[in-house]
Design an enzyme around this catalytic site. Structure first.
Site, PDB file in Angstrom:
ATOM      1  N   GLU A 194       0.791  -1.266  -0.040  1.00  0.00           N
ATOM      2  CA  GLU A 194       0.258  -0.009   0.006  1.00  0.00           C
ATOM      3  C   GLU A 194       0.965   1.126   0.030  1.00  0.00           C
ATOM      4  O   GLU A 194       0.682   2.200   0.979  1.00  0.00           O
ATOM      5  CB  GLU A 194      -1.036  -0.066   1.110  1.00  0.00           C
ATOM      6  CG  GLU A 194      -2.079  -1.017   1.079  1.00  0.00           C
ATOM      7  CD  GLU A 194      -3.211  -0.974   2.282  1.00  0.00           C
ATOM      8  OE1 GLU A 194      -3.074  -0.121   3.047  1.00  0.00           O
ATOM      9  OE2 GLU A 194      -3.946  -1.749   2.023  1.00  0.00           O
TER      10      GLU A 194
ATOM     11  N   TYR B 264     -11.731  -2.853   1.429  1.00  0.00           N
ATOM     12  CA  TYR B 264     -12.569  -3.058   2.616  1.00  0.00           C
ATOM     13  C   TYR B 264     -13.845  -2.500   2.256  1.00  0.00           C
ATOM     14  O   TYR B 264     -14.373  -1.774   3.135  1.00  0.00           O
ATOM     15  CB  TYR B 264     -11.663  -2.698   4.021  1.00  0.00           C
ATOM     16  CG  TYR B 264     -10.492  -3.240   4.008  1.00  0.00           C
ATOM     17  CD1 TYR B 264     -10.572  -4.487   5.035  1.00  0.00           C
ATOM     18  CD2 TYR B 264      -9.160  -2.941   3.666  1.00  0.00           C
ATOM     19  CE1 TYR B 264      -9.303  -5.151   5.491  1.00  0.00           C
ATOM     20  CE2 TYR B 264      -7.865  -3.510   3.906  1.00  0.00           C
ATOM     21  CZ  TYR B 264      -8.339  -4.627   4.814  1.00  0.00           C
ATOM     22  OH  TYR B 264      -7.155  -5.561   5.111  1.00  0.00           O
TER      23      TYR B 264
ATOM     24  N   GLU C 162      -6.092  -8.384   0.364  1.00  0.00           N
ATOM     25  CA  GLU C 162      -6.598  -8.272   1.621  1.00  0.00           C
ATOM     26  C   GLU C 162      -8.009  -7.831   1.379  1.00  0.00           C
ATOM     27  O   GLU C 162      -8.479  -7.231   0.749  1.00  0.00           O
ATOM     28  CB  GLU C 162      -5.891  -7.019   2.426  1.00  0.00           C
ATOM     29  CG  GLU C 162      -4.461  -7.217   3.029  1.00  0.00           C
ATOM     30  CD  GLU C 162      -3.891  -5.942   3.596  1.00  0.00           C
ATOM     31  OE1 GLU C 162      -4.895  -5.273   4.138  1.00  0.00           O
ATOM     32  OE2 GLU C 162      -2.901  -5.719   3.671  1.00  0.00           O
TER      33      GLU C 162
END
Length: 632
Positions: free
Chosen positions: A440, A493, A529
Site C-alpha cells: 500500500e 475493505y 486483503e
C-alpha cells in the site's frame, strides 16, 4: 552516534552468502538464546551509552540492568510504560565461553543475529565488529581474531539497537518534536508511522555463534525445473578461502538414498522419477524436499580443509500467464491468509510453540498459502512452509511509504539493498513463489513510477525465476507501479472503511474493482486483503459492525464475487487477518486490530469456521484435493 535519533550511516555489507547455520561434521553452533542483560538509554539525547562507551566494560558496571529474554520484543516484558513505547537506543549484553578448539588457526567463528529492530551496532569484548541497518533480516560477522586476543575463551557480546524510523528507513516514519510547555512535557518527542501494527523492537530472532573451516562454503544457489519424470537442479556453489576447491554435490531423497551427484562448483543434477514439491491439498505428498549435500576439500599451506553443508531443496516451477498462476504447470489458486509475527508478551519474538500452533491452524483451515505481511518472517517459519507445502508471497518491509520524500534516492538505495538481503536469504525456499516489494505505497505520486520500475527490475535481476509484485490500494487508473508487476495484488475493505455498515455495496464495488484492474492491465489478480474487525463474542442480528455475524457476511459477500471471477482471472484470496494483532493506540483500535479470524490467543471466531468450509470446498472443486484427503 550524534543527536537523539540520528542513525549511523555506513556502507552495505560485503557481497557474500547468508546460508542458514546448520551443524555438520565441519560446523558447530552455539545458540545464545535466553536471558541477556538489558538497559534502555533514557538520557535526553538517547546517546549516553555511546558517550560513556558502555560497550567497553560489563553493562552492569555503567548502571542498572534488567533481565531481558532473547528472542523477544522488549516492549511488553516489563510493567514500565516508558519501555513499552520507548524510541531510541537500547543495549543488550551476554557473556559466553567459547570452546578452546574454536579459536584454532583453521577455524572461523561467526556471530549471527537473526534480526534486530531496526539499526544495530555490535561489539565483542569492547571491539566493534559490525553495524546493520534494517530489521527482519539476518546479519553476521567473523569474530575469531577478536576472540584470540582474549585468552580463556571469554566472549562478551554487546548489541545496541535503535528502533527509530525516518523517512529513509524501511518501514519509514517521522520523528516529531513538540515544543509547547503549556500542553506537553519538556522535550516531548513522538514517533509517527503509517502502518497499522505495533512498532515492536529488540532482538527478535536467535543470536548464535557458529563455526566453519577457514575455507568454507559461503553460498549456494539452486534453480529447478522438470521435464516429464526428470527433475533438473541447476546449482552454483561459492567457496571462499580456497582458489581451487574440489566440490562434490549429492542429492538425497527423504529416505536418505542418493539419487543424483555431481562434481564442480556449478552443474546440473538430474533426478529420475523426481518427486515434485507440491502445495498442501494439491498432492498426497505435499512439501517434498530433497537434501542437497555440498562438500569440498582443499590442501592449503600444508593443511587439509573440508567443509560440509546440507541444503533442503524442492523441485518445482512457477509461471504466470495473463489469467493464471501455474505451479508445476498446473493452475494454482491461492486460498490463504495474511499474518503477522505477533503474540502476547513476546511481541515479534520467535516462538516455537506459537509457530507450530499457527501451522496446525493453517492446515486445519485448509489454507494453502500466506503472505509475509508486512516484512520478512523468520527463517524458521520459511523452513516450516517448505516442509508443510504452504505457499508464500515473500514481502519486504516496504510498508507505509506514504510521504513523497520516501521516494528519494536515499530511500530507493536502501530499498534495493533490502531486496538484495531478502533474495539472498530466501532464494532457495521452494515455498516462496513470488516477491512483494511493498504494501500500500502512495503509488499515485509522480516519483512512484521510476521508483517501482527500478525496484522490480532490480528484484528480477536478482531472481529471474519468480514473479514480482507489490500490494496496492491505489486507484487502478493512476497507479504508477502497476504496469511493472507480474500479478496485480489489490486490497479493499468495502462496507468497512468505505460505506461502513452497508453490506449491500460489496457485490457492486468488488466486481467493478476486478473489472477495472483486469481491463487496464490484463494480468491475473489476487485479492490480497479483505475483512472486518470482530470483537470476539459480540453478536447482533441483523449483523452490525464489529460483531461475528458482520464479519461472516462481509466474507460471504466477497466470496460470492470471488467464485464468479476465479473462473476468469482472479487467482487468489488472502483474508486479513489470520489472527488479531497489536497496534499503536488509536480511537479505531481496541487493544489492537481485531480483523483476525482467530483471536490473538489463537481461538477461532465464527469467520474461521466459514473460511474453513470454503477452503476445503475450494480444494475439492478445483481438483487439487488428493484422493482420500479428509476434511480434518
Amino acid at each position: 552516534a550524534e543527536g537523539r535519533f540520528l542513525l549511523w550511516n555506513v556502507g552495505h555489507f560485503k557481497d557474500s552468502g547468508m546460508l542458514f547455520p546448520r551443524e555438520s561434521s565441519s560446523r558447530e553452533i552455539k545458540e545464545l538464546n535466553g536471558l541477556w542483560n538489558f538497559r534502555a538509554d533514557h538520557s535526553l539525547n538517547r546517546n549516553l551509552g555511546f558517550e560513556q562507551a558502555w560497550y567497553k566494560s560489563r553493562l552492569a558496571e555503567s548502571g542498572p540492568v534488567i533481565d531481558m529474554p532473547v528472542p523477544a520484543s522488549y516492549n511488553d516484558i516489563t510493567q514500565d510504560p516508558r519501555l513499552r513505547d520507548f524510541i531510541g537506543w537500547v543495549w543488550y549484553e551476554r557473556e559466553v565461553l567459547v570452546p578452546s578448539g574454536w579459536v584454532s588457526e583453521g577455524t572461523r567463528v561467526v556471530l549471527r543475529v537473526g534480526s534486530a529492530h531496526y539499526y544495530s551496532v555490535v561489539w565483542v569484548n569492547g571491539i566493534k565488529v559490525m553495524e546493520h541497518e534494517g530489521g527482519h533480516l539476518p546479519f553476521e560477522a567473523e569474530i575469531v581474531e577478536v576472540l584470540r586476543n582474549n585468552p580463556g575463551g571469554a566472549c562478551r557480546i554487546t548489541i545496541a539497537v535503535n528502533n527509530t524510523l525516518t523517512l529513509q528507513t524501511l518501514p519509514p516514519g517521522t520523528i516529531q518534536h513538540i515544543d509547547d510547555p503549556t500542553r506537553y512535557p519538556a522535550d516531548y518527542v513522538v514517533q509517527n508511522t503509517n502502518f497499522d501494527f505495533f512498532n515492536y523492537a529488540g532482538l527478535h530472532r536467535p543470536v548464535m555463534l557458529y563455526t566453519t573451516p577457514k575455507a568454507y562454503v559461503d553460498d549456494i544457489t539452486v534453480l529447478t525445473t522438470f521435464a516429464d519424470n526428470i527433475g533438473l537442479l541447476s546449482y552454483q556453489v561459492s567457496v571462499l578461502g580456497s582458489p581451487n576447491p574440489t566440490v562434490t554435490v549429492t542429492l538425497s531423497d527423504k529416505g536418505g538414498r542418493c539419487v543424483a551427484s555431481s562434481t564442480g562448483p556449478s552443474g546440473v543434477l538430474k533426478v529420475t522419477d523426481a518427486n515434485l514439491w507440491w502445495p498442501y491439498l494439491m498432492h498426497e505428498n505435499p512439501g517434498y524436499l530433497y537434501s542437497m549435500g555440498v562438500s569440498w576439500a582443499a590442501f592449503i599451506v600444508g593443511s587439509v580443509y573440508e567443509d560440509v553443508y546440507a541444503l533442503p531443496v524442492g523441485i518445482r516451477t512457477v509461471q504466470v500467464t495473463n489469467t493464471q498462476f501455474l505451479l508445476n504447470n498446473k493452475p494454482f489458486y491461492f486460498h490463504g491468509v495474511n499474518k503477522h509475527e505477533d503474540a502476547d508478551i513476546r511481541g515479534k519474538g520467535l516462538d516455537w510453540p506459537l509457530m507450530v500452533k499457527d501451522f496446525n491452524l493453517l492446515k486445519w483451515l485448509g489454507a494453502n498459502s500466506f503472505r509475509t505481511s508486512h516484512y520478512p518472517y523468520a527463517e524458521e517459519i520459511m523452513q516450516m512452509a517448505d516442509r508443510h507445502g504452504i505457499v508464500v508471497i515473500d514481502e519486504c518491509p516496504g510498508v507505509g511509504i506514504k510521504d513523497i520524500r520516501s521516494f528519494g534516492n536515499a530511500s530507493l538505495s536502501h530499498h534495493l539493498a533490502v531486496m538484495d538481503e531478502l533474495v539472498r536469504r530466501d532464494k532457495n525456499h521452494a515455498s516462496v513463489v513470488m516477491w512483494s516489494v511493498a504494501n500500500e505505497p502512495a503509488a499515485e505520486m509522480p516519483p512512484a513510477g521510476f521508483y517501482f520500475k527500478t525496484l522490480m527490475a532490480h528484484t528480477k535481476s536478482l531472481d529471474p525465476t519468480r514473479p514480482v509484485t507489490f500490494i496496492t490500494d491505489s486507484n487502478f487508473a493512476r497507479d504508477k507501479g502497476a504496469p511493472y508487476v507480474d500479478v496485480i495484488c489489490v486490497n479493499s475493505y468495502f462496507s468497512w472503511y468505505h460505506d461502513p455498515g452497508h453490506l449491500e455495496v460489496i457485490p457492486f464495488q468488488l466486481n467493478t474493482q476486478f473489472e477495472n484492474w483486469y481491463g487496464k492491465y490484463q494480468k491475473p489478480i489476487i485479492q490480497s486483503e479483505y475483512g472486518a474487525d470482530v470483537v470476539p463474542g459480540l453478536h447482533t442480528d441483523p449483523p452490525m459492525m464489529f460483531t461475528e455475524e458482520y464479519q461472516k457476511m462481509v466474507l460471504q459477500n466477497y466470496h460470492d464475487v470471488f467464485d464468479r471471477k476465479r473462473k476468469e482471472y482472479v487467482i487468489g484470496e488472502l483474508i486479513w487477518n489470520f489472527a488479531d494483532f497489536m497496534t499503536a493506540q488509536t480511537v479505531t483500535r481496541v487493544v489492537g486490530n481485531k480483523k483476525g479470524i482467530f483471536s490473538r490467543q489463537r481461538h477461532p471466531k465464527a469467520g474461521a469456521f466459514l473460511l474453513r468450509e470454503r477452503y476445503w470446498r475450494l480444494a475439492n472443486e478445483t481438483g487439487l484435493l488428493p484422493v482420500g484427503a479428509k476434511y480434518p
